[in-house]
Structure formats: C-alpha cells, structure tokens
Write a protein that holds these residues in place. Structure first.
Motif, PDB file in Angstrom:
ATOM      1  N   GLY A 101      14.683  15.498  -8.832  1.00 15.58           N
ATOM      2  CA  GLY A 101      15.142  14.674  -7.491  1.00 15.58           C
ATOM      3  C   GLY A 101      13.853  14.214  -6.591  1.00 15.58           C
ATOM      4  O   GLY A 101      14.430  13.116  -6.282  1.00 15.58           O
ATOM      5  N   VAL A 102      13.336  14.265  -6.213  1.00 20.24           N
ATOM      6  CA  VAL A 102      12.023  14.048  -5.248  1.00 20.24           C
ATOM      7  C   VAL A 102      11.457  13.286  -6.001  1.00 20.24           C
ATOM      8  O   VAL A 102      11.529  12.029  -5.600  1.00 20.24           O
ATOM      9  N   SER A 103      10.991  12.432  -7.701  1.00 18.36           N
ATOM     10  CA  SER A 103      11.076  11.418  -8.002  1.00 18.36           C
ATOM     11  C   SER A 103      12.037  10.646  -8.009  1.00 18.36           C
ATOM     12  O   SER A 103      11.634   9.297  -7.884  1.00 18.36           O
ATOM     13  N   LEU A 104      13.292  10.698  -8.255  1.00 20.11           N
ATOM     14  CA  LEU A 104      13.953   9.887  -7.954  1.00 20.11           C
ATOM     15  C   LEU A 104      14.122   9.345  -6.028  1.00 20.11           C
ATOM     16  O   LEU A 104      14.159   8.150  -6.733  1.00 20.11           O
ATOM     17  N   VAL A 105      14.196  10.112  -5.763  1.00 17.83           N
ATOM     18  CA  VAL A 105      13.723  10.113  -4.121  1.00 17.83           C
ATOM     19  C   VAL A 105      12.880   8.918  -4.040  1.00 17.83           C
ATOM     20  O   VAL A 105      12.613   7.925  -2.631  1.00 17.83           O
ATOM     21  N   LEU A 106      11.923   9.376  -4.814  1.00 15.50           N
ATOM     22  CA  LEU A 106      10.490   7.872  -3.962  1.00 15.50           C
ATOM     23  C   LEU A 106      10.611   7.302  -5.087  1.00 15.50           C
ATOM     24  O   LEU A 106      10.149   5.783  -4.403  1.00 15.50           O
ATOM     25  N   PHE A 107      11.714   6.862  -5.817  1.00 16.51           N
ATOM     26  CA  PHE A 107      11.640   5.786  -7.044  1.00 16.51           C
ATOM     27  C   PHE A 107      13.029   4.598  -5.984  1.00 16.51           C
ATOM     28  O   PHE A 107      12.546   3.313  -5.835  1.00 16.51           O
ATOM     29  N   VAL A 108      13.811   5.698  -5.306  1.00 17.46           N
ATOM     30  CA  VAL A 108      14.417   4.565  -4.211  1.00 17.46           C
ATOM     31  C   VAL A 108      14.136   4.079  -3.279  1.00 17.46           C
ATOM     32  O   VAL A 108      14.062   3.242  -2.795  1.00 17.46           O
ATOM     33  N   THR A 162       0.718  -1.144  -0.033  1.00 14.97           N
ATOM     34  CA  THR A 162      -0.061   0.273  -0.350  1.00 14.97           C
ATOM     35  C   THR A 162       1.015   0.943  -0.145  1.00 14.97           C
ATOM     36  O   THR A 162       0.419   2.723  -0.579  1.00 14.97           O
ATOM     37  N   VAL A 163       1.846   0.961   0.704  1.00 15.49           N
ATOM     38  CA  VAL A 163       2.556   2.411   1.034  1.00 15.49           C
ATOM     39  C   VAL A 163       3.141   2.779  -0.644  1.00 15.49           C
ATOM     40  O   VAL A 163       3.753   3.804  -0.881  1.00 15.49           O
ATOM     41  N   ASN A 164       3.906   1.491  -1.318  1.00 13.62           N
ATOM     42  CA  ASN A 164       4.320   1.893  -2.127  1.00 13.62           C
ATOM     43  C   ASN A 164       3.338   1.978  -3.698  1.00 13.62           C
ATOM     44  O   ASN A 164       3.404   2.725  -4.576  1.00 13.62           O
ATOM     45  N   ALA A 165       2.598   1.820  -3.439  1.00 11.94           N
ATOM     46  CA  ALA A 165       0.793   2.390  -4.332  1.00 11.94           C
ATOM     47  C   ALA A 165       0.911   4.088  -3.995  1.00 11.94           C
ATOM     48  O   ALA A 165       1.281   4.854  -5.955  1.00 11.94           O
ATOM     49  N   LEU A 166       1.144   4.456  -3.214  1.00 14.33           N
ATOM     50  CA  LEU A 166       0.837   5.504  -2.919  1.00 14.33           C
ATOM     51  C   LEU A 166       2.521   6.064  -2.873  1.00 14.33           C
ATOM     52  O   LEU A 166       2.382   7.718  -3.659  1.00 14.33           O
ATOM     53  N   VAL A 167       3.554   5.607  -2.812  1.00 17.44           N
ATOM     54  CA  VAL A 167       4.723   6.468  -3.460  1.00 17.44           C
ATOM     55  C   VAL A 167       4.694   6.217  -4.768  1.00 17.44           C
ATOM     56  O   VAL A 167       4.816   7.049  -5.679  1.00 17.44           O
ATOM     57  N   SER A 168       4.041   5.459  -5.884  1.00 16.66           N
ATOM     58  CA  SER A 168       4.355   5.160  -6.451  1.00 16.66           C
ATOM     59  C   SER A 168       3.049   6.287  -7.590  1.00 16.66           C
ATOM     60  O   SER A 168       3.183   7.580  -8.799  1.00 16.66           O
TER      61      SER A 168
END
Length: 185
Positions: free
Chosen positions: A82-89, A49-55
C-alpha cells in the motif's frame, strides 16, 4: 443484474489501465498544457530530486513487502505494498505535473552517452513502467476484491511477483535516469 467488481477484475483492469495510460500519454504529449496552475520555479526544479527519493523509498518498500509475504507476514506485506502504491502515485502525479508544464527534460550530457547509455536506460525504464500499470491494477483489484485467505488461489501471487520485479527495476532505472540527467551531467 448486480455489478460485482470481483467478477470483473480483468475488465476493470483494462479500463483503469486505459485511463492511467491515457493520463500519462496526455501529459507527455502536452494535452493538459495551460490547464494546470503553475508552481514556482523552485518547486518545479525540485520535482526530479523528490521523485528520485520517492523512487528509492519505493524500491525499499517493494523489496521489504516482497520479503514479508515470503515469510508469511500478510498484514505487513499488505501495508508495505500500500505504501509502495502511494509512493508510485506520488511519483506519477509529480512527474506528470512537471512534464505537463515543462515537457520532457532534455539530456544535458554528451551525445555518445545519450545514444548508448541514457536512451537505452530510459527506454527500458519507460517500457517497464508502462507494462507495470496493468499488472499493478490487476493485482491491486484482486487484493481489494478477495478475502486475504483466497488470494493464494488467484493469479495474485504469480502476477504479483512479476509486477513487483518489473516495478523495482523500473524505479531503479528511473534513479539512473535522474543521476545521468541531474547529477552526473
């Protein structure tokens, strides 16, 4: 001879991509089994669920960053990517942690949906995620090794458009995989 990252972006891209993909495949194949501390079950259960929100957040930041650069807002573009990269990581670390401990999650729905909907969506999602890793490494290394004014003279804009498009599609399909696996079925 002095090593200069800016003169070795393709080679560094290859090395970073091999390391990144090695970690991903290592986790999926269970090579890190028993080497990681185990989080409580509630934490492991919350990761999808956290990953779906991050996505979802990542789709938003990538799209907004893309729009920012089209409007000439370079500083805003840089921050959003940069924020997108942090979210991806963040997504990747959480996903790989869970997969390392529990293995890939089985699909709980009907066989027909599994075969004709879930598997094709999952295959495209995974394929795009794999393709995105070297593309993202490349545009990131170009951005980090060149002055901002010089980036337009590199492959950064062209490869960045492809990377951002595939990245957003991969994140969006990941949300579809989550909905099929954890919400609908």
């Amino acid at each position: 001879m002095e090593f200069r990252a800016r003169n070795h972006v393709p080679a560094l891209t290859g090395v970073l991509s091999l390391i990144s993909l090695g970690l991903v495949f290592g986790a999926v194949l269970g090579l890190f089994d028993g080497t990681l501390p185990r989080a409580p079950t509630a934490v492991l259960d919350a990761i999808p669920t956290v990953n779906a929100l991050v996505s979802a957040l990542a789709v938003g930041t990538i799209a907004t960053g893309w729009r920012a650069i089209r409007r000439g807002a370079v500083a805003r573009h840089r921050k959003l990517m940069g924020v997108s990269l942090v979210l991806f990581v963040t997504f990747l670390v959480l996903y790989l942690y869970r997969v390392s401990l529990l293995g890939p999650a089985p699909f709980p729905g009907p066989e027909t949906i599994y075969r004709f909907v879930y598997l094709p969506v999952l295959a495209i999602h995974i394929s795009l995620a794999i393709v995105c890793i070297p593309l993202l490494n490349y545009v990131l290394l170009l951005a980090l090794t060149r002055p901002i004014a010089a980036l337009s003279e590199t492959n950064h804009p062209r490869v960045g458009r492809v990377a951002a498009s595939l990245w957003m599609i991969s994140f969006a399909l990941g949300i579809v995989v989550y909905l099929l696996s954890y919400v609908i079925y």
